[in-house]
Motif scaffolding. Structure first.
Motif, PDB file in Angstrom:
ATOM      1  N   CYS A  56       0.307  -0.966  -0.061  1.00 17.42           N
ATOM      2  CA  CYS A  56      -0.435   0.095   0.059  1.00 17.42           C
ATOM      3  C   CYS A  56       0.987   1.051   0.238  1.00 17.42           C
ATOM      4  O   CYS A  56       0.745   2.191  -0.450  1.00 17.42           O
ATOM      5  CB  CYS A  56      -1.371  -0.151   0.886  1.00 17.42           C
ATOM      6  SG  CYS A  56      -2.281  -0.881   0.948  1.00 17.42           S
ATOM      7  N   ASN A  57       2.046   1.433   0.264  1.00 14.74           N
ATOM      8  CA  ASN A  57       3.002   2.173   0.688  1.00 14.74           C
ATOM      9  C   ASN A  57       2.816   2.452  -0.858  1.00 14.74           C
ATOM     10  O   ASN A  57       3.655   4.044  -0.950  1.00 14.74           O
ATOM     11  CB  ASN A  57       3.924   2.617   2.283  1.00 14.74           C
ATOM     12  CG  ASN A  57       3.269   2.623   3.312  1.00 14.74           C
ATOM     13  OD1 ASN A  57       2.789   3.639   2.990  1.00 14.74           O
ATOM     14  ND2 ASN A  57       3.819   2.258   4.157  1.00 14.74           N
ATOM     15  N   ASN A  58       4.408   1.382  -1.532  1.00 12.92           N
ATOM     16  CA  ASN A  58       4.353   1.599  -2.745  1.00 12.92           C
ATOM     17  C   ASN A  58       3.497   1.930  -3.676  1.00 12.92           C
ATOM     18  O   ASN A  58       4.001   2.746  -4.371  1.00 12.92           O
ATOM     19  CB  ASN A  58       5.527  -0.002  -2.989  1.00 12.92           C
ATOM     20  CG  ASN A  58       6.316   0.046  -2.303  1.00 12.92           C
ATOM     21  OD1 ASN A  58       6.873   0.703  -1.881  1.00 12.92           O
ATOM     22  ND2 ASN A  58       6.729  -1.516  -2.055  1.00 12.92           N
ATOM     23  N   VAL A  62       3.668   5.114  -5.617  1.00 13.02           N
ATOM     24  CA  VAL A  62       3.664   6.066  -7.350  1.00 13.02           C
ATOM     25  C   VAL A  62       2.792   6.296  -7.594  1.00 13.02           C
ATOM     26  O   VAL A  62       2.082   7.183  -8.641  1.00 13.02           O
ATOM     27  CB  VAL A  62       3.568   4.232  -8.205  1.00 13.02           C
ATOM     28  CG1 VAL A  62       2.750   4.071  -9.776  1.00 13.02           C
ATOM     29  CG2 VAL A  62       4.311   3.245  -7.310  1.00 13.02           C
ATOM     30  N   ALA A  63       1.394   6.629  -7.206  1.00 14.81           N
ATOM     31  CA  ALA A  63       0.481   7.388  -7.360  1.00 14.81           C
ATOM     32  C   ALA A  63       0.677   8.744  -6.893  1.00 14.81           C
ATOM     33  O   ALA A  63      -0.407   9.402  -6.933  1.00 14.81           O
ATOM     34  CB  ALA A  63      -1.068   7.223  -6.538  1.00 14.81           C
ATOM     35  N   LYS A  64       1.526   9.019  -6.968  1.00 15.53           N
ATOM     36  CA  LYS A  64       2.294  10.102  -5.918  1.00 15.53           C
ATOM     37  C   LYS A  64       1.571  11.085  -4.932  1.00 15.53           C
ATOM     38  O   LYS A  64       0.837  12.337  -4.998  1.00 15.53           O
ATOM     39  CB  LYS A  64       2.299  11.504  -6.685  1.00 15.53           C
ATOM     40  CG  LYS A  64       3.832  10.501  -8.086  1.00 15.53           C
ATOM     41  CD  LYS A  64       4.076  11.508  -9.035  1.00 15.53           C
ATOM     42  CE  LYS A  64       4.929  11.226 -10.088  1.00 15.53           C
ATOM     43  NZ  LYS A  64       5.461  11.457 -11.688  1.00 15.53           N
ATOM     44  N   ILE A  65       0.343   9.960  -3.796  1.00 12.68           N
ATOM     45  CA  ILE A  65       0.488  10.391  -3.016  1.00 12.68           C
ATOM     46  C   ILE A  65       0.307  12.316  -2.011  1.00 12.68           C
ATOM     47  O   ILE A  65       1.527  11.414  -1.983  1.00 12.68           O
ATOM     48  CB  ILE A  65      -0.390   9.894  -2.246  1.00 12.68           C
ATOM     49  CG1 ILE A  65      -2.009   8.772  -3.305  1.00 12.68           C
ATOM     50  CG2 ILE A  65      -1.838  10.272  -1.191  1.00 12.68           C
ATOM     51  CD1 ILE A  65      -2.999   9.220  -3.718  1.00 12.68           C
ATOM     52  N   ALA A  71      -1.793   8.583   4.937  1.00  9.71           N
ATOM     53  CA  ALA A  71      -2.411   8.121   5.769  1.00  9.71           C
ATOM     54  C   ALA A  71      -3.860   7.202   5.664  1.00  9.71           C
ATOM     55  O   ALA A  71      -4.438   6.178   5.392  1.00  9.71           O
ATOM     56  CB  ALA A  71      -2.424   8.345   7.231  1.00  9.71           C
ATOM     57  N   GLN A  72      -4.699   8.721   4.903  1.00  2.64           N
ATOM     58  CA  GLN A  72      -6.179   8.111   4.169  1.00  2.64           C
ATOM     59  C   GLN A  72      -6.077   7.553   3.405  1.00  2.64           C
ATOM     60  O   GLN A  72      -6.634   5.639   3.695  1.00  2.64           O
ATOM     61  CB  GLN A  72      -6.761   9.264   4.267  1.00  2.64           C
ATOM     62  CG  GLN A  72      -8.111   9.303   3.931  1.00  2.64           C
ATOM     63  CD  GLN A  72      -9.071  10.756   3.545  1.00  2.64           C
ATOM     64  OE1 GLN A  72      -7.768  11.873   3.464  1.00  2.64           O
ATOM     65  NE2 GLN A  72      -9.500   9.923   3.499  1.00  2.64           N
ATOM     66  N   TYR A  73      -5.220   7.197   2.458  1.00  3.46           N
ATOM     67  CA  TYR A  73      -5.019   6.660   1.625  1.00  3.46           C
ATOM     68  C   TYR A  73      -4.155   5.191   1.740  1.00  3.46           C
ATOM     69  O   TYR A  73      -4.311   4.332   1.050  1.00  3.46           O
ATOM     70  CB  TYR A  73      -3.548   7.200   0.162  1.00  3.46           C
ATOM     71  CG  TYR A  73      -3.634   6.494  -0.211  1.00  3.46           C
ATOM     72  CD1 TYR A  73      -4.507   6.241  -1.631  1.00  3.46           C
ATOM     73  CD2 TYR A  73      -2.441   5.867  -1.223  1.00  3.46           C
ATOM     74  CE1 TYR A  73      -4.555   5.833  -3.014  1.00  3.46           C
ATOM     75  CE2 TYR A  73      -2.521   4.604  -2.091  1.00  3.46           C
ATOM     76  CZ  TYR A  73      -3.318   4.455  -3.376  1.00  3.46           C
ATOM     77  OH  TYR A  73      -3.575   4.174  -4.653  1.00  3.46           O
ATOM     78  N   VAL A  74      -3.178   5.055   3.124  1.00  4.39           N
ATOM     79  CA  VAL A  74      -3.050   3.714   2.768  1.00  4.39           C
ATOM     80  C   VAL A  74      -3.803   2.530   3.918  1.00  4.39           C
ATOM     81  O   VAL A  74      -4.328   1.125   3.884  1.00  4.39           O
ATOM     82  CB  VAL A  74      -1.483   3.828   4.025  1.00  4.39           C
ATOM     83  CG1 VAL A  74      -0.995   2.560   4.208  1.00  4.39           C
ATOM     84  CG2 VAL A  74      -0.709   4.434   2.936  1.00  4.39           C
ATOM     85  N   ALA A  75      -4.626   3.438   4.591  1.00  8.04           N
ATOM     86  CA  ALA A  75      -5.967   2.860   5.399  1.00  8.04           C
ATOM     87  C   ALA A  75      -6.872   2.345   4.017  1.00  8.04           C
ATOM     88  O   ALA A  75      -7.274   1.451   3.950  1.00  8.04           O
ATOM     89  CB  ALA A  75      -6.187   3.963   6.420  1.00  8.04           C
TER      90      ALA A  75
END
Length: 81
Positions: A56-58, A62-65, A71-75
């Motif tokens: 998820c972090n990778n 890649v999505a350049k968050i 944190a919201q994206y990874v969760a």
């Protein structure tokens, strides 16, 4: 004396730059083979969680968050089946 002060300044600067370029340390991925047999199942679950979290972090990189949304994206990614 002036040479010594300059040398100390250069050494301190290089140490600071080296510390700034080293990436943050992450947790090692658990190896279920190295734990006691009674804890192996828990270690396997933790290993699966760590691998999914790394994925998820990778994906976020890649999505350049942006960091503020990381944190919201990874969760959200971690909760997907």
């Amino acid at each position: 004396m002036r040479y010594r002060v300059t040398l100390l300044f250069v050494a301190a600067t290089l140490t600071g730059l080296a510390a700034a370029t080293v990436p943050a340390r992450t947790q090692k991925i658990v190896d279920p083979k190295t734990v006691a047999p009674e804890f192996r199942e828990a270690a396997e679950k933790r290993q699966a969680e760590q691998i999914k979290l790394n994925e998820c972090n990778n994906a976020a990189k890649v999505a350049k968050i942006q960091k503020r949304d990381m944190a919201q994206y990874v969760a959200a990614c971690f909760d997907k089946p």
